[in-house]
Design an enzyme around this catalytic site. Structure first.
Site, PDB file in Angstrom:
ATOM      1  N   ASP A 185       0.901  -1.143   0.000  1.00 10.47           N
ATOM      2  CA  ASP A 185       0.000   0.000   0.000  1.00 10.47           C
ATOM      3  C   ASP A 185       0.941   1.193   0.000  1.00 10.47           C
ATOM      4  O   ASP A 185       1.526   1.514   1.040  1.00 10.47           O
ATOM      5  CB  ASP A 185      -0.865   0.006   1.267  1.00 10.47           C
ATOM      6  CG  ASP A 185      -1.861   1.141   1.242  1.00 10.47           C
ATOM      7  OD1 ASP A 185      -1.450   2.265   0.895  1.00 10.47           O
ATOM      8  OD2 ASP A 185      -3.033   0.921   1.559  1.00 10.47           O
ATOM      9  N   HIS A 186       1.122   1.823  -1.161  1.00 10.23           N
ATOM     10  CA  HIS A 186       2.241   2.773  -1.269  1.00 10.23           C
ATOM     11  C   HIS A 186       2.073   3.985  -0.345  1.00 10.23           C
ATOM     12  O   HIS A 186       3.046   4.636  -0.001  1.00 10.23           O
ATOM     13  CB  HIS A 186       2.483   3.205  -2.724  1.00 10.23           C
ATOM     14  CG  HIS A 186       1.539   4.253  -3.221  1.00 10.23           C
ATOM     15  ND1 HIS A 186       0.278   3.962  -3.677  1.00 10.23           N
ATOM     16  CD2 HIS A 186       1.656   5.597  -3.318  1.00 10.23           C
ATOM     17  CE1 HIS A 186      -0.318   5.089  -4.048  1.00 10.23           C
ATOM     18  NE2 HIS A 186       0.486   6.091  -3.837  1.00 10.23           N
ATOM     19  N   HIS A 248      -5.643   2.843   1.088  1.00  4.47           N
ATOM     20  CA  HIS A 248      -4.882   3.998   1.577  1.00  4.47           C
ATOM     21  C   HIS A 248      -5.586   4.702   2.746  1.00  4.47           C
ATOM     22  O   HIS A 248      -4.975   4.989   3.772  1.00  4.47           O
ATOM     23  CB  HIS A 248      -4.683   5.027   0.459  1.00  4.47           C
ATOM     24  CG  HIS A 248      -4.088   4.448  -0.798  1.00  4.47           C
ATOM     25  ND1 HIS A 248      -3.133   3.462  -0.779  1.00  4.47           N
ATOM     26  CD2 HIS A 248      -4.294   4.726  -2.111  1.00  4.47           C
ATOM     27  CE1 HIS A 248      -2.782   3.165  -2.027  1.00  4.47           C
ATOM     28  NE2 HIS A 248      -3.479   3.909  -2.845  1.00  4.47           N
TER      29      HIS A 248
HETATM   30  C1  BG6 Z   1      -3.397   4.640  -6.409  1.00  2.00           C
HETATM   31  C2  BG6 Z   1      -4.735   4.701  -7.080  1.00  2.00           C
HETATM   32  O1  BG6 Z   1      -3.347   3.585  -5.503  1.00  2.00           O
HETATM   33  O2  BG6 Z   1      -3.172   5.854  -5.721  1.00  2.00           O
HETATM   34  C3  BG6 Z   1      -4.822   5.873  -8.024  1.00  2.00           C
HETATM   35  O3  BG6 Z   1      -4.963   3.497  -7.801  1.00  2.00           O
HETATM   36  C4  BG6 Z   1      -4.461   7.147  -7.302  1.00  2.00           C
HETATM   37  O4  BG6 Z   1      -6.118   5.978  -8.600  1.00  2.00           O
HETATM   38  C5  BG6 Z   1      -3.138   6.987  -6.570  1.00  2.00           C
HETATM   39  O5  BG6 Z   1      -4.348   8.168  -8.268  1.00  2.00           O
HETATM   40  C6  BG6 Z   1      -2.846   8.192  -5.705  1.00  2.00           C
HETATM   41  O6  BG6 Z   1      -1.553   8.077  -5.210  1.00  2.00           O
HETATM   42  P1  BG6 Z   1      -0.711   9.357  -4.853  1.00  2.00           P
HETATM   43  O7  BG6 Z   1       0.554   8.826  -4.267  1.00  2.00           O
HETATM   44  O8  BG6 Z   1      -0.514  10.127  -6.117  1.00  2.00           O
HETATM   45  O9  BG6 Z   1      -1.550  10.108  -3.878  1.00  2.00           O
END
Ligand code: BG6
Length: 504
Positions: A185-186, A248
């Site tokens: 989960d980045h 997230h």
């Molecule tokens: C991803 C989603 O996990 O997170 C995307 O699949 C979203 O739809 C993205 O745009 C948002 O990540 P960040 O790091 O740009 O907030």
């Protein structure tokens, strides 16, 4: 030379090696780790894909991605040549069993070259529907039973619903043990998100007031200005609730809601987080309309530019009922949080790109000040800006200078940009390093993923059973549908957005 311990020798196989995720995120992250001297002394990166590439062409393609998407962009530090020599490309048809022997052979060759058996990391940067089959085929290789050295990294979405997530967990755990599986989960790799643990548990100041006695409510906004960016095919099977809330946003709820860990052991942190998920009040299907709001963007204008509505996006059905916006009110039923609402919202094509957490404190119990002194009075609040602004602001009252006693809210601000050099690692750098080091703290355990699905299932099922009557219901450059304002206004609150600290 940096004074830190590098991870042990590692060999990374990237399935989806010619795809977008590798191009935009993984390769730039690995190269940044190399520049910062965090890559192992001995490593190899093998991109796997169907498209034919020579090693040279493949490296050139990755460099192109780095130039476009790395936080360092053109600043190559003269190290690309050295780094890229460790990258090779393996053209293979991942659907064919016999092709997997090629992987086993590469591992053997690299082992001889390195003089030690390396960590073998399989990164699934492929469409989710391909993961089970690849995992099954990998499972037939002897190296996969090696719980110490072999790891598999699985991107989100992890499943499409509770049942499919459960099935995927079962399948993966048939081939690998839990400690070998890294579910990404980045958001958890973001500096500002990790800093929540430091803020809460490295300071004696906040913990005593971090509960229902002092906190009135919590808000989380994860807003984006972009639309679905050519990912219509995927998004049609997902929607905002699945894409952002299930993972997230619920992880952010856990970081704010969890009890203090007794150690930084991966399972200890994950136990404390799963306790939060398990305590989230189940929303019954009849109550969904009171607790959750969905939206879809129409066509319109975004900062002076005409943009299509969701239904007009590429690979999207003109009758699509998919949500591009979701807002939900959660409660955590435990001693710390009973009856404190957690309002969350996320959406595409919103007014600003901003991810922010607000801890709204209760008003002071009594004011001795004369009425005119308190006209601009506001309760305390703590805001944690995750991105693109990275700061923490604590709002309190102060006396406006002058002969009369007038109170004004002011902010005490900690800004990353002002405090540090602005060179924070990207989430994927942190997470890839953790995989090579064998540290699973920031990754999702099987029970966490399933607990998160359990929370959103009643909403998903209700939404699917009752198609929306008003889609599209918000315009680009807005803050989402009106009902999203109502869900919080009903309780006497409003959504908080912050002015940027630094004007570009
Ligand atoms: C991803 C989603 O996990 O997170 C995307 O699949 C979203 O739809 C993205 O745009 C948002 O990540 P960040 O790091 O740009 O907030």
């Amino acid at each position: 030379m940096q004074n830190h311990k590098r991870p042990p020798a590692s060999l990374l196989f990237i399935f989806g090696g010619s795809g977008d995720l590798n191009f935009r995120k993984l390769s730039p992250a690995l190269y940044n780790l190399f520049i910062d001297e965090w890559m192992p002394e001995k490593f190899g990166i093998v991109g796997i894909g169907r498209t034919p590439f020579t090693d040279e062409n493949y490296r050139a393609k990755l460099l192109d991605g780095i130039k476009q998407f790395s936080r360092r962009k053109d600043e190559q530090n003269g190290k690309w040549q050295q780094f890229s020599q460790q990258i090779t490309y393996l053209q293979m048809d991942a659907e064919k069993d016999e092709e997997y022997q090629k992987i086993a052979e590469i591992v053997k060759t690299k082992e001889q070259e390195f003089g030690v058996h390396p960590n073998v990391i399989f990164y699934m940067a492929v469409a989710p529907q391909l993961v089970p089959d690849i995992a099954k085929k990998l499972g037939s290789l002897n190296i996969c039973t090696d719980t110490k050295y072999t790891r598999i990294v699985v991107e989100k979405p992890f499943g499409h619903d509770l049942q499919s997530a459960h099935d995927l967990n079962k399948l993966l755990m048939g081939m690998f043990s839990e400690e070998q599986i890294y579910r990404i989960d980045h958001y958890l790799g973001k500096e500002t998100v990790q800093n929540i643990l430091a803020l809460r548990f490295a300071n004696a100041l906040f913990e005593p007031i971090w509960n229902k006695n002092y906190i009135e409510h919590v808000q989380i906004t994860a807003a984006e200005t972009v639309g679905v960016e050519g990912r219509g095919g995927y998004y049609e099977t997902s929607g905002a609730l699945r894409d952002m809330v299930q993972n997230h946003i619920l992880q952010l709820v856990c970081m704010i809601g969890m009890e203090a860990p007794v150690s930084f052991d991966a399972d200890e942190i994950r136990n404390k987080k799963v306790d939060v998920l398990n305590a989230i009040r189940k929303i019954s299907k009849d109550e969904v309309h009171e607790y959750a709001v969905r939206g879809q963007y129409s066509e319109g204008w975004m900062k002076g530019e005409k943009v299509p509505g969701y239904k007009q996006e590429k690979s999207v059905s003109p009758n699509s009922n998919i949500d591009t916006f979701a807002a939900v009110k959660f409660y955590i039923d435990n001693w710390r949080w009973q009856d404190v609402p957690f309002y969350v919202r996320t959406g595409k094509r919103l007014h600003d790109k901003t991810s922010i957490i607000t801890i709204q404190f209760k008003p002071a119990p009594q004011y001795a000040f004369p009425e005119e002194a308190t006209e601009t009075w506001r309760a305390n609040r703590l805001t944690i800006s995750i991105q693109p602004e990275m700061d923490i602001r604590l709002r309190f009252q102060s006396k406006r200078p002058g002969q009369s006693m007038i109170l004004n809210p002011v902010d005490m601000i900690f800004s990353y940009k002002d405090a540090y050099d602005g060179n924070e690692p990207e989430a994927y750098e942190t997470l890839l390093l953790d995989v090579m080091e064998g540290n699973a703290t920031l990754f999702m355990r099987s029970d966490q993923v399933e607990a998160a699905w359990k929370i959103i299932m009643p909403i998903l099922e209700t939404w699917e059973a009752r198609p929306p009557v008003d889609f599209p219901n918000y315009s680009p450059d807005s803050w989402g549908p009106e009902d999203a304002e109502a869900i919080i206004a009903r309780d006497g609150h409003n959504w908080i957005t912050l002015p940027p600290l630094h004007q570009e």
